[in-house]
Design a protein around this motif. Structure first.
Motif, PDB file in Angstrom:
ATOM      1  N   ASP A 166       1.206  12.019  -9.783  1.00 13.05           N
ATOM      2  CA  ASP A 166       0.496  11.924  -8.503  1.00 13.05           C
ATOM      3  C   ASP A 166      -0.220  13.205  -8.102  1.00 13.05           C
TER       4      ASP A 166
ATOM      5  N   ARG B  25       0.823  -1.199   0.000  1.00 10.41           N
ATOM      6  CA  ARG B  25       0.000   0.000   0.000  1.00 10.41           C
ATOM      7  C   ARG B  25       0.861   1.254   0.000  1.00 10.41           C
ATOM      8  N   THR B  26       1.828   1.311   0.894  1.00  4.87           N
ATOM      9  CA  THR B  26       2.729   2.457   0.953  1.00  4.87           C
ATOM     10  C   THR B  26       4.042   2.038   1.606  1.00  4.87           C
TER      11      THR B  26
ATOM     12  N   GLN C  84       8.439  12.740  -1.365  1.00  6.25           N
ATOM     13  CA  GLN C  84       7.411  11.752  -1.019  1.00  6.25           C
ATOM     14  C   GLN C  84       6.939  12.031   0.402  1.00  6.25           C
TER      15      GLN C  84
ATOM     16  N   THR D 127       3.440  11.679  -3.916  1.00  7.10           N
ATOM     17  CA  THR D 127       4.729  12.008  -4.519  1.00  7.10           C
ATOM     18  C   THR D 127       4.564  13.248  -5.382  1.00  7.10           C
TER      19      THR D 127
ATOM     20  N   TRP E  62      -1.526   6.875   3.375  1.00  5.88           N
ATOM     21  CA  TRP E  62      -1.241   6.933   1.949  1.00  5.88           C
ATOM     22  C   TRP E  62      -0.008   7.798   1.703  1.00  5.88           C
ATOM     23  N   THR E  63       0.542   7.682   0.501  1.00  2.00           N
ATOM     24  CA  THR E  63       1.740   8.431   0.125  1.00  2.00           C
ATOM     25  C   THR E  63       1.432   9.327  -1.065  1.00  2.00           C
TER      26      THR E  63
ATOM     27  N   LEU F  28       4.293  10.870   3.488  1.00  2.00           N
ATOM     28  CA  LEU F  28       3.397   9.857   4.056  1.00  2.00           C
ATOM     29  C   LEU F  28       2.375  10.553   4.948  1.00  2.00           C
TER      30      LEU F  28
END
Length: 574
Positions: free
Chosen positions: A460, A414-415, A518, A455, A452-453, A520
């Motif tokens: 994204d 998922r991440t 990135q 970027t 979730w991440t 989180l």
């Protein structure tokens, strides 16, 4: 499909030859035997009419004598050919039915159908080898988030369970041994869309073969495997398997967190488990000696953990031949009060029932609790169907290997930044963890939570990325500002930012973003969709940065400019 076609031709060779021979002889006979036309003249049937007549005669449809009524000699010949053709058809049809019931043919047909379904996939997918407790949970989680999967399992019973499961996406499946390279090949291991292979069978050797075959085909692709022995783990590590999960080592690690760093364990539970239920409070006293029933794979992992934290432990083991048992081990099953009393369960703080038998584990918990009602109870659940019984027994912690492995794998898929976050979080003190728990609790407010991440790139978050590339300062806080009210933030928390090789825990909102950063996040599940919409919408991003709402599109911009011009002219005139 070519394999199926050639196999059918080979198996049906004799029936086809019989049919062709019977039809050929029947047709030749009809063309050679003289008949009479409607004028009484001698007439010979041509091959076309002979083929037409034999075709409906052989299938017993019975359209009549064509094109003229037959003579007695023709009828005599037709009588023999009727029986011959009917018998040949019965023989051929019987052969076809028996062929379709043949296990090898059915297996080949299913493999062909499976290969076609895999070839039709037009989105990235994972290959899941093993649809047990772990595989089922992983597939369900991936499918729920719209990620395609392909499943291979060697048990037909398990494949039947998959057919009965109500999944929101179609999942191609095959009952075969995934350790066979040809099976992985038709499952799409060579496909550019295959982004990962999960080896989740209960056979270490099979998992090793799957991982090796997958890494040899594409060394940079994600390969995750479960392992139940140190030798398999070492072998998997030697050729770069991305994640190797031993459920007992993982559980021992989590139990160590519960006992020594409870706030950090609560953070892990809050983020990884959507329901975020925690069985104990950080203020519960867990110091003291533990009694562990079973010194095999699980017992050895727990022994290593207890030794690391310098916690006293007494083991109970039924097998006198188990290698390298700790000093002071009591031999017995642990299900009877005598053995537990010998292990001094009365002065223990907790008991762990870690045998491979669920009935024994439940018996150990119940007996130990009768002797010492204040015990913290931990039990290993081996079979998925026994979950209601363990819940009814009110066990404090249930060790279910399939769930543990599924959570760890899904967290990585998922991440991947979650692993980095938990690694850095463990380096912090408990006060830091306690403050973060308070912050998370206030943010999620009992709603469903997710992580979730984001970027900073064109794929994204195109709107935020374009602003950064155009030289406009975009703060981290802009990503989680509410696009409907920029003064109110979304219910999310930035947990980690990764810039190159630099990692920063709990970054401040004033940080200016750079390309390829990135971030989180964790927060309410509903906030993720709002955030992703805002950072990919230029109008929303413009409002978040400046507070101005400007129209988009050539027509609306032209109309807006006309209105502004009229407004300026009016102001000048006045």
């Amino acid at each position: 499909m070519h394999h199926v076609f050639y196999l059918l031709l080979r198996r049906l060779r004799t029936p086809i030859i019989v049919l062709i021979t019977v039809y050929g002889i029947s047709m030749v006979g009809l063309t050679l035997i003289p008949g009479r036309d409607d004028q009484g003249n001698i007439w010979y049937m041509d091959f076309f009419h002979a083929f037409y007549f034999v075709s409906f005669m052989g299938t017993t449809i019975g359209f009549g004598e064509i094109p003229y009524p037959f003579t007695p000699s023709q009828r005599l010949w037709v009588t023999f050919t009727v029986y011959a053709s009917v018998v040949s058809w019965l023989y051929s049809i019987g052969t076809i039915f028996s062929l379709l019931q043949d296990a090898n043919v059915r297996r080949l047909l299913k493999s062909t159908q499976f290969a076609r379904r895999v070839n039709r996939l037009n989105q990235p997918f994972y290959i899941v080898c093993g649809y047990g407790v772990t595989g089922k949970r992983i597939v369900s989680q991936l499918v729920t988030h719209g990620i395609k999967t392909v499943v291979i399992d060697s048990s037909q019973q398990i494949i039947d369970e998959l057919e009965a499961d109500e999944l929101s996406l179609s999942v191609p499946y095959l009952c075969e041994d995934a350790a066979d390279p040809s099976v992985l090949n038709i499952a799409g291991v060579n496909s550019a869309l295959c982004i990962g292979v999960l080896a989740l069978t209960i056979d270490d050797h099979a998992n090793l073969s799957i991982a090796i075959n997958s890494k040899l085909v594409k060394p940079k692709r994600i390969v995750i495997s479960r392992a139940q022995s140190k030798a398999t783990t070492a072998n998997l590590e030697s050729f770069g398997t991305d994640l190797i999960i031993d459920p007992f080592e993982t559980f021992a690690d989590h139990l160590g967190l519960i006992l020594q760093q409870p706030y950090k364990h609560i953070i892990h539970n809050l983020i990884v488990n959507p329901k975020h239920n925690v069985w104990m409070t950080p203020h519960q006293d867990t110091s003291g000696r533990w009694v562990v029933c079973g010194y095999r794979r699980m017992g050895k992992a727990l022994h290593k953990m207890f030794k690391q934290f310098d916690i006293d432990v007494t083991f109970i083991e039924i097998d006198h031949d188990v290698y390298d048992v700790p000093e002071g081990t009591v031999f017995g099953t642990g299900t009877e009060a005598k053995t537990l009393l010998e292990a001094d369960i009365e002065s223990a703080v907790g008991v762990i029932a870690g045998t491979p038998d669920d009935a024994d584990n439940l018996s150990i918990i119940i007996t130990a609790r009768q002797i010492n009602p204040d015990l913290i109870t931990v039990a290993r659940q081996n079979k998925r169907g026994n979950k209601p019984v363990f819940k009814a027994a009110e066990v404090n912690i249930i060790m279910e290997s399939g769930r543990i492995i599924a959570n760890e794998i899904y967290m990585l898929l998922r991440t991947p930044l979650l692993n980095e976050f938990f690694r850095l979080a463990r380096e912090q003190n408990e006060e830091w963890a306690r403050n973060l728990i308070v912050r998370i609790s206030e943010t999620i407010n009992h709603a469903e939570m997710d992580a979730w991440t984001i970027t900073v790139n064109a794929n994204d978050c195109i709107a935020a990325y374009d602003a950064v590339m155009d030289g406009f300062p975009v703060k981290l806080s802009h990503l989680y500002d509410n696009p409907r009210d920029r003064d109110a933030g979304l219910p999310t928390i930035p947990l980690l930012i990764k810039r190159g090789r630099t990692l920063s825990l709990l970054p401040q909102g004033a940080i200016l973003l750079k390309p390829d950063d990135q971030i989180l996040f964790c927060g309410q599940q509903s906030a993720q969709a709002t955030m992703r919409w805002a950072i990919n919408n230029h109008n929303a991003m413009r409002y978040i940065k400046s507070g101005r709402v400007e129209p988009d599109g050539l027509f609306w911009r032209w109309l807006h400019e006309r209105r502004e011009e009229k407004k300026n002219d009016t102001n000048i005139s006045s």
